[in-house]
Design an enzyme around this catalytic site. Structure first.
Site, PDB file in Angstrom:
ATOM      1  N   ASN A 183       1.191  -0.783  -0.040  1.00  0.00           N
ATOM      2  CA  ASN A 183       0.126  -0.269   0.227  1.00  0.00           C
ATOM      3  C   ASN A 183       1.039   0.868   0.080  1.00  0.00           C
ATOM      4  O   ASN A 183       1.816   1.068   0.889  1.00  0.00           O
ATOM      5  CB  ASN A 183      -1.185   0.221   1.348  1.00  0.00           C
ATOM      6  CG  ASN A 183      -2.123   1.119   1.541  1.00  0.00           C
ATOM      7  OD1 ASN A 183      -2.910   1.211   0.345  1.00  0.00           O
ATOM      8  ND2 ASN A 183      -1.412   2.145   2.037  1.00  0.00           N
ATOM      9  N   GLU A 186      -0.835   0.891  -6.089  1.00  0.00           N
ATOM     10  CA  GLU A 186      -0.805   1.698  -6.079  1.00  0.00           C
ATOM     11  C   GLU A 186       0.973   1.987  -6.890  1.00  0.00           C
ATOM     12  O   GLU A 186       0.666   3.129  -7.140  1.00  0.00           O
ATOM     13  CB  GLU A 186      -0.603   3.809  -4.857  1.00  0.00           C
ATOM     14  CG  GLU A 186      -1.734   3.316  -4.521  1.00  0.00           C
ATOM     15  CD  GLU A 186      -2.541   2.856  -3.249  1.00  0.00           C
ATOM     16  OE1 GLU A 186      -1.697   1.342  -2.985  1.00  0.00           O
ATOM     17  OE2 GLU A 186      -3.642   2.874  -2.710  1.00  0.00           O
ATOM     18  N   ASP A 229      -5.164  22.094   7.003  1.00  0.00           N
ATOM     19  CA  ASP A 229      -5.663  21.129   5.811  1.00  0.00           C
ATOM     20  C   ASP A 229      -5.612  21.949   4.910  1.00  0.00           C
ATOM     21  O   ASP A 229      -6.039  23.069   4.557  1.00  0.00           O
ATOM     22  CB  ASP A 229      -6.229  20.225   6.413  1.00  0.00           C
ATOM     23  CG  ASP A 229      -5.822  18.909   5.676  1.00  0.00           C
ATOM     24  OD1 ASP A 229      -6.320  19.053   4.377  1.00  0.00           O
ATOM     25  OD2 ASP A 229      -5.426  17.648   6.635  1.00  0.00           O
TER      26      ASP A 229
HETATM   27 MN    MN Z   1      -4.649   1.409  -0.885  1.00  0.00          MN
END
Ligand code: MN
Length: 417
Positions: A129, A192, A241
């Site tokens: 991941n 990814e 953010d």
């Molecule tokens: Mn992922």
């Protein structure tokens, strides 16, 4: 990253990584800024606003504004295996996080933050991941890492339940396509790096780390290896953010560093929170997902998460309308496709979703408040919206600004022959 880097603005004078870099980036959000001299860090250079616009992101992905969604969908369907190479380019070792030029961005930020690091982890069943997480420096060898309850969080919980730390590698200074893929919400178990390779149009070169059993992009500028410790939690934040307001302080896990390396003349990628680049990376990966969701109920043409809506809370979807209630169906589907979206406007295909004036024109001339509005109360929305209820509940609105199928003639825009 070096292959892609364009220097729109070069700052030759020495600058401080505390507020000075962020100030310059803030005032030049449409330009890639390259800093040649950093006070206290002679071995490093810095770049910010690396991808300062939608257009530049499309360039990095080898596509265009209008081709973007099809390009990404195609890449998703055709993942490419990354290729392992012998050597990582980052070889110069550092002992402390204080040796890296990690900036302080805004006045009330809790500390120095890494904002552009892709975090790599492995799980026995799900595989690799890669995701992006903000990381607050809390000591020379430790970070507080913000884990939103998605894939990396699940990997971490599983490790914690097994009473062990989760090994991670953090890579900074990667190609924008790699960063884009890491920001993309692919399903759990979808590597990814395979999406990154597909987007790059070549196998991404990855190299093995030393203290953890993980691979990072071989050309990364800086690599930090470590492990997220089980059971420990510390205060993370406040930190700015995407909306430019301060996100709440939360108890978050601790990442303990086992190795820090960087390239010669390393270029540190400073990603300004709430800056245009941040919005591009957070918002654009959601657009193909919204498109996909709408395509199940209507014929979408284009999707844009708008700049005024922080590229996160507001969206515009254009459709090719075939049935009277396509507009409404598209509203529900779009809100489901991107659950953080609060307001969505659905327009006809003649409206350019990237042009706010055209969207407003559609609302002005094709929309009636008593007839074309969808309101959904008390639903889960974005935790980043300061106006949302503290329990995370919000009200969502959809505006159907499409022309009714009956009586279309009244809406025809005049042409000059
Ligand atoms: Mn992922």
């Amino acid at each position: 990253m070096r292959r892609f880097l364009r220097k729109d603005l070069v700052i030759k004078d020495e600058v401080s990584t505390e507020y000075e870099v962020s100030k310059i980036l803030f005032h030049n959000q449409d330009k890639t800024v390259f800093f040649e001299k950093l006070r206290g860090y002679p071995e490093f250079k810095m770049v910010g606003n690396l991808v300062p616009s939608r257009e530049r992101m499309c360039d990095a992905l080898g596509t265009t504004k209008n081709g973007f969604i099809a390009h990404v969908s195609n890449a998703l369907k055709n993942p490419v295996e990354p290729v392992v190479v012998e050597d990582m380019r980052a070889t110069i070792e550092k002992k402390s996080l204080d040796d890296l030029p990690i900036p302080k961005y805004f006045e009330k930020d809790a500390g120095n933050y890494i904002t552009s690091g892709i975090v790599i982890a492995e799980d026995e069943e799900l595989g690799r991941n890669v995701s992006v997480h903000r990381m607050q420096v809390i000591s020379k060898r430790r970070f507080a890492i913000r884990l939103v309850e998605r894939h990396l969080y699940e990997y971490y919980k599983k490790a914690e339940e097994g009473d062990r730390p989760l090994e991670v590698a953090v890579a900074l200074g990667v190609h924008p396509a790699v960063m884009f893929a890491s920001s993309y919400s692919v399903p759990a178990g979808y590597d990814e790096f395979k999406l990154a390779s597909s987007l790059l149009g070549r196998a991404l070169e990855i190299a093995r780390c030393e203290t953890v059993d993980l691979y990072v992009p071989a050309e990364s500028e800086i690599v930090i290896e470590g492990r997220i410790l089980p059971y420990e939690r510390v205060d993370e934040g406040p930190f700015v953010d995407i909306t430019g307001t301060y996100d709440a302080v939360r108890k978050q896990p601790v990442l303990e560093v086992t190795r820090i390396v960087h390239r010669e003349d390393a270029i540190y990628h400073a990603l300004l929170p709430s800056g245009r680049e941040h919005k591009v990376y957070m918002g654009m990966p959601q657009e193909p997902r919204i498109f996909e969701a709408v395509s199940k109920v209507a014929r979408p043409v284009s999707v844009c998460l708008t700049e005024g809506g922080c590229n996160w809370l507001h969206g515009v979807v254009s459709i090719s309308k075939e049935r009277e209630n396509d507009g409404r169906r598209a509203i529900y589907a779009a809100l489901e496709g991107h659950p953080s979206m609060k307001h969505v406007v659905v327009v006809d295909e003649d409206i350019d979703v990237f042009n706010p004036a055209e969207v407003e024109f559609a609302i002005a001339t094709r929309f009636q408040g008593n007839r074309d509005i969808v309101m959904i109360e008390n639903v889960r929305g974005s935790s980043l919206d300061p106006s949302a209820n503290k329990t995370g509940l919000t009200t969502k609105l959809g505006l159907d600004a499409t022309i009714p199928l009956s009586g279309r003639d009244d809406y025809v825009r005049a042409k000059i022959p």
